[in-house]
Design a protein around this motif. Sequence first.
Motif, short mmCIF file in Angstrom:
data_model
loop_
_atom_site.label_atom_id
_atom_site.label_comp_id
_atom_site.label_asym_id
_atom_site.label_seq_id
_atom_site.Cartn_x
_atom_site.Cartn_y
_atom_site.Cartn_z
N TRP A 225 0.75 -1.09 -0.03
CA TRP A 225 0.07 0.01 -0.08
C TRP A 225 0.75 1.44 -0.16
CZ3 TRP A 225 -5.19 1.27 -0.23
CH2 TRP A 225 -5.60 2.62 0.33
N HIS A 230 -0.24 5.24 -1.84
CA HIS A 230 -1.36 5.51 -1.18
C HIS A 230 -1.25 6.52 0.10
CE1 HIS A 230 -3.68 2.89 -3.60
NE2 HIS A 230 -2.73 1.98 -3.56
N GLN A 231 -2.12 7.40 0.22
CA GLN A 231 -2.05 8.24 1.38
C GLN A 231 -2.59 7.61 2.42
OE1 GLN A 231 -0.85 11.53 1.36
NE2 GLN A 231 -0.09 10.95 -0.60
N TRP A 234 -2.23 1.80 5.96
CA TRP A 234 -3.17 0.67 5.42
C TRP A 234 -3.94 0.31 6.89
CZ3 TRP A 234 -5.51 -1.88 1.93
CH2 TRP A 234 -5.80 -3.20 2.25
N GLN A 241 -14.91 6.69 0.17
CA GLN A 241 -13.65 7.01 -0.98
C GLN A 241 -12.57 5.93 -0.68
OE1 GLN A 241 -15.38 9.32 0.75
NE2 GLN A 241 -16.05 10.95 -0.60
N LYS A 242 -12.52 5.74 0.52
CA LYS A 242 -11.30 4.70 0.77
C LYS A 242 -11.66 3.29 0.69
CE LYS A 242 -7.61 7.07 2.44
NZ LYS A 242 -6.42 6.89 1.75
N ASN A 244 -13.37 2.47 -1.68
CA ASN A 244 -13.36 2.33 -3.23
C ASN A 244 -11.82 2.09 -3.83
OD1 ASN A 244 -16.06 2.60 -3.50
ND2 ASN A 244 -15.74 4.78 -3.93
N GLU A 245 -11.02 3.24 -3.00
CA GLU A 245 -9.46 2.80 -3.09
C GLU A 245 -9.06 1.54 -2.73
OE1 GLU A 245 -5.53 5.39 -1.72
OE2 GLU A 245 -7.37 5.80 -1.27
N LYS A 248 -9.91 -1.04 -5.25
CA LYS A 248 -9.11 -1.48 -6.46
C LYS A 248 -7.62 -1.72 -6.29
CE LYS A 248 -11.71 2.40 -8.57
NZ LYS A 248 -11.60 3.78 -9.21
N PHE A 249 -7.05 -1.52 -4.87
CA PHE A 249 -5.60 -2.09 -4.52
C PHE A 249 -5.61 -3.33 -4.35
CE2 PHE A 249 -3.38 -2.98 -0.73
CZ PHE A 249 -2.04 -2.94 -1.23
N ASP A 316 -19.85 4.64 -8.38
CA ASP A 316 -19.04 3.84 -7.46
C ASP A 316 -19.03 2.28 -7.89
OD1 ASP A 316 -17.73 6.12 -6.37
OD2 ASP A 316 -18.90 5.72 -4.18
#
Length: 551
Positions: A225, A230-231, A234, A241-242, A244-245, A248-249, A316
């Motif tokens: 991560w 990524h901001q 982990w 929003q996270k 979804n991120e 994908k990760f 989303d």
Amino acid sequence: MKREIYDRMLALQASRRSLLKGMGAAGALAGLGGAIAPRRAFAQGDLRAEILKIPGVGAGSPTDADWQKVGEMCLGGTKQTVQAGEFAGVELSFMGLNNQNLHNLLFRGFLKPWEEYTGAKITWIDLAQADYNPRLQQAIATGTVDFDLLEMGAPFEGDVCGKGLASEMPDWVKTLIDMDDYVGYLKAPVGTWNGKTYRITVDGDCHNFNYRTDVFADAALAEAWKAEGHQGDWGVPTTWQKVNEVTKFLKGKQLNGQDLYGYLDPLKGWGGFAFYFLGSRATAYVKHPDDKAWLFDADTMKPRVNNPGWVRAIQDVVDLIPYGPADQLNADPGTTAFQQFLAGVGSMVSWWGDVGSNARTSDSSVVGEVIGFDILPGSDDVYNAKTGKWDKLASGPNHAPNMAYLGWGVYVMARVDADSKKQKAAWSAAAHLGGKDLSLWTAAYPSGFQPYRNSHFDIAEWVGAGYEEAFIKDYLASEADSYNHPNAAIEPRIPGIFQYYSVAEDELAKIFAGKVGVQEGADAIAAAWEKITDQIGRENQVKLYQASLGM
């Protein structure tokens, strides 16, 4: 469900449990047949402790023999109000679900000792989740109610109670079931219509967030991560929003040789019930703390389902389809919970409380030791329908837990009112299913129902049953914090609500299949909703919608 299929299921279930507990086949079968042996009377505290030992946390899925045993031990209220054999000759019919082999199947077991004691007989109308709404709507539209008792959610009260199809609850029943013990959001006006009480609650409903603790504690994933830029650290996402991120990760990554997936969206319709899962994505985007409404404008019933917040939620889902398991287009909510998440596929899922109560008490669960709970994720910003702008709140991310469906209840139909003996029998059966002690068992074990009484939140009772304290505190907190959240998204009890949801599912299927664009599909939903409102009567819908929101 045909009776012979039901009997075969019970036999298979008993066989599976016998293997788990090392019992002989003869012993397992003996547990299903014959009269139930009498047991000593228990004080309430002892009774609650004793029923929670059946079959015991970690002992596998309960069987019909267990349901009958619990039902017999909880007959105290019946025996206080009904003489033995008082309902001899009474025949009742009961319509409800057979989802995940729960609901009606448990009710059968719970009510078998009630039938033996009272002399009444019950026939069953079993429905799959996807068939429930069409079957009930047909009975309402044609005026052919062919059942005496009905398992139903509060959103249908406008259709059923508003049309005079339900029997008003007698005062003796209110006392017997201790309605004051219900959590706040399930008290009146839920279960009532025009000031009259109709519902015995057997369930509390909200969607909470379930996640894999092993995935979010894995050092290799944490390193990957960070390496990918990524901001933030982990960990378990707290905003959509996270979520979804993270989803994908996780695509293409593994843990202990197992392919990982992120959030599990149900993409297949479920008789209107799948719309709740889009709603649980959308509420953080569209339920503004300064506005009680989120599905429609409160003054006009203009749909909000095609506003920028709802469109973002739909987008989303579409964006994450390539990152989900294969054939996710054919996954309904039952699949995401029971065939995927509890079976070890996927890292996050929103669902009713069944996921938590099944995690350590169901044969099908492999995630019981690695599951965590929270309220639904929030959003970094929230759409303000009154200003048409996105707001960032000074308090931080916007959370709006979805009180999806307001819980199942048992309703007695008005058609029994002409026969006082039958009416009392129907209400007695309903009261048995909604009894305070029996309800604790259904909250703690696989049943289709989640905690809904204040007394269900006594940690010591759950620990005494075999639950690990940290686990049950986490689970119950996710439920209580959702019920009591100041920005909870409350579902309207208005006529036709499942007509709205069902047509939305039809249009969403086109969007998810790539046949129409997101905004185009959302606009189609809104247009269909407008037609439904006009057909039912806009002025009255506005009135009822405002009342359901406490306006």
